[in-house]
Design an enzyme around this catalytic site. Structure first.
Site, PDB file in Angstrom:
ATOM      1  CG  ASP A  32      -1.539  10.045  -6.192  1.00  0.00           C
ATOM      2  OD1 ASP A  32      -0.793   9.307  -5.331  1.00  0.00           O
ATOM      3  OD2 ASP A  32      -2.020  10.756  -6.606  1.00  0.00           O
ATOM      4  CD  GLU A  81      -7.337   6.190   5.523  1.00  0.00           C
ATOM      5  OE1 GLU A  81      -6.374   6.919   5.455  1.00  0.00           O
ATOM      6  OE2 GLU A  81      -7.778   5.820   4.312  1.00  0.00           O
ATOM      7  N   GLY A 104     -10.083   7.668  -2.406  1.00  0.00           N
ATOM      8  CA  GLY A 104     -10.633   8.941  -1.675  1.00  0.00           C
ATOM      9  C   GLY A 104     -11.252   9.368  -0.535  1.00  0.00           C
ATOM     10  CG  HIS A 119      -1.481   6.003  -2.141  1.00  0.00           C
ATOM     11  ND1 HIS A 119      -3.117   6.355  -2.976  1.00  0.00           N
ATOM     12  CD2 HIS A 119      -2.275   5.574  -0.930  1.00  0.00           C
ATOM     13  CE1 HIS A 119      -3.898   5.923  -2.601  1.00  0.00           C
ATOM     14  NE2 HIS A 119      -3.512   5.301  -1.328  1.00  0.00           N
ATOM     15  CG  ASP A 160      -1.682   6.424   3.044  1.00  0.00           C
ATOM     16  OD1 ASP A 160      -1.971   5.197   2.073  1.00  0.00           O
ATOM     17  OD2 ASP A 160      -2.195   6.074   4.267  1.00  0.00           O
ATOM     18  CG  HIS A 164      -1.783   0.693   1.424  1.00  0.00           C
ATOM     19  ND1 HIS A 164      -3.046   0.868   1.295  1.00  0.00           N
ATOM     20  CD2 HIS A 164      -1.852   2.623   1.111  1.00  0.00           C
ATOM     21  CE1 HIS A 164      -4.128   1.642   1.237  1.00  0.00           C
ATOM     22  NE2 HIS A 164      -3.332   2.577   1.184  1.00  0.00           N
ATOM     23  CG  HIS A 180      -8.356   3.200   0.192  1.00  0.00           C
ATOM     24  ND1 HIS A 180      -7.520   2.498  -1.275  1.00  0.00           N
ATOM     25  CD2 HIS A 180      -7.072   3.996   0.618  1.00  0.00           C
ATOM     26  CE1 HIS A 180      -6.171   3.160  -1.149  1.00  0.00           C
ATOM     27  NE2 HIS A 180      -6.018   3.626   0.099  1.00  0.00           N
TER      28      HIS A 180
END
Length: 364
Positions: free
Chosen positions: A25, A213, A183, A23, A302, A21, A210
């Site tokens: 970006d 969370e 998102g 990202h 993350d 996991h 996701h």
């Protein structure tokens, strides 16, 4: 564990690690953000001083709110709107992870966020694929082997999930391992994207979701029981289904029991969870209890830029908080490799020929 034998930071960096996991970006080098902003004409950065920018990302993300945390991505996505930028970011991500001892990684991103300047979704994926290949090549040249794959995310607040699922299947033989939705969770349950998940299942595709969370058990339940998630992105809120008595005995609710019994992997991201308010601190993070109860826990970063973290620093934080030793860290790593969206024989190869020998050397 005897603290005198605790793994050192350098030993933790050398340990083979698996990352599920992360990202794309959310892992840029601050200097790369500044340089890409200059070369692409992006003028929205709060500062162009590299050190100040790195600190700004950490401070802005450290809000206790997932929604505020997500706002920082406007800048990283803003500088990643060209093929060259995407390829550079992907290559640097793979190289940075390899330098940190990661031997297998799944990098996730939402292609729909990188089409503002006219790139097609396929062109976005092709650029990232080229970058991943280059990053693997550079890592090998430095004697560091890493296998990296992509996960394509659909933004749950938009209406392009089916399109991104089709994109995932279209590129699954060239480095794309699976599908995800990302998102804001609140107000956007995973069941809004059922068509996409049904498409992935009908095409024998892998997907994670996701869930659990910022939102609670309902999000996890829908992701598993309605959508068929193979893994839970974060999933930290499964701890809400655990009851601890005054004498310390833990009782699992039916959903928690199902997650544990069926070995659904939890893609836990300790530092990020603290930043977004999903856990009050590393020491109070449910990771410790979930690991003790033998859930299939995995350790993840993350967003390395926003959280100012690496896999090694996440391992170090968990060692400091819970006293984990090499056997524990190997278990978390094998958990992750078992759960990877990679062919079975390749997973076994990494476990038997990379992870186990690597930890055996550290434990000797």
């Amino acid at each position: 564990m005897d603290t005198t034998s605790a793994p050192s930071r350098e030993q933790l960096r050398q340990a083979p690690k698996v990352l599920l996991h992360d990202h794309l970006d959310g892992g840029l080098r601050p200097r790369t953000v500044v340089e890409l902003a200059d070369s692409t004409g992006y003028d929205g950065l709060p500062t162009t001083d590299v050190d100040e920018l790195g600190q700004w990302f950490a401070d802005a993300a450290d809000s206790g709110s997932l929604e505020k945390y997500l706002e920082t991505f406007a800048h990283t996505c803003g500088v990643m709107q060209t093929e060259d930028a995407l390829a550079r970011v992907a290559a640097e991500a793979v190289e940075d992870l390899a330098d940190d001892g990661v031997v297998y990684a799944e990098l996730r991103y939402a292609p729909e966020l990188f089409v503002e300047r006219g790139l097609s979704l396929d062109a976005v994926v092709k650029a990232v694929t080229d970058g991943v290949t280059e990053g693997e090549r550079k890592a090998r040249a430095k004697g560091r082997g890493i296998r990296a794959r992509q996960l394509l995310c659909a933004m749950r607040q938009h209406a392009r999930a089916s399109e991104i699922a089709e994109l995932t299947v279209r590129h699954r033989d060239t480095g794309v391992a699976g599908f995800d939705i990302a998102g804001p969770e609140a107000g956007y349950p995973p069941t809004r994207n059922l068509d996409a998940f049904e498409y992935m299942r009908s095409n024998n595709g892998h997907f994670t979701i996701h869930a659990g969370e910022a939102f609670g058990l309902a999000s996890i339940w829908e992701a598993i029981q309605h959508c068929g998630a193979e893994r839970l992105g974060h999933g930290v809120r499964i701890a809400d289904d655990l009851k601890i008595s005054a004498d310390g005995e833990v009782q699992l609710g039916r959903l928690a029991s199902f997650v544990r019994d069926t070995r659904i992997p939890l893609e836990l991201c300790p530092s990020s969870n603290v930043q977004t308010g999903a856990a009050p601190s590393i020491a109070e993070h449910p990771f410790g209890l979930l690991a003790k109860l033998r859930f299939r826990v995995t350790v993840n970063t993350d967003n390395r830029l926003m959280s100012g973290c690496s896999m090694s620093s996440e391992f170090a934080a968990l060692v400091d908080a819970f006293g984990y030793d090499w056997a524990d860290l190997q278990w978390f790593t094998i958990n992750a490799m078992k759960s990877a969206f990679l062919d079975f024989d390749q997973r076994l190869d990494v476990i038997n020929n990379v992870i186990k020998p690597g930890y055996a050397g550290l434990m000797a």
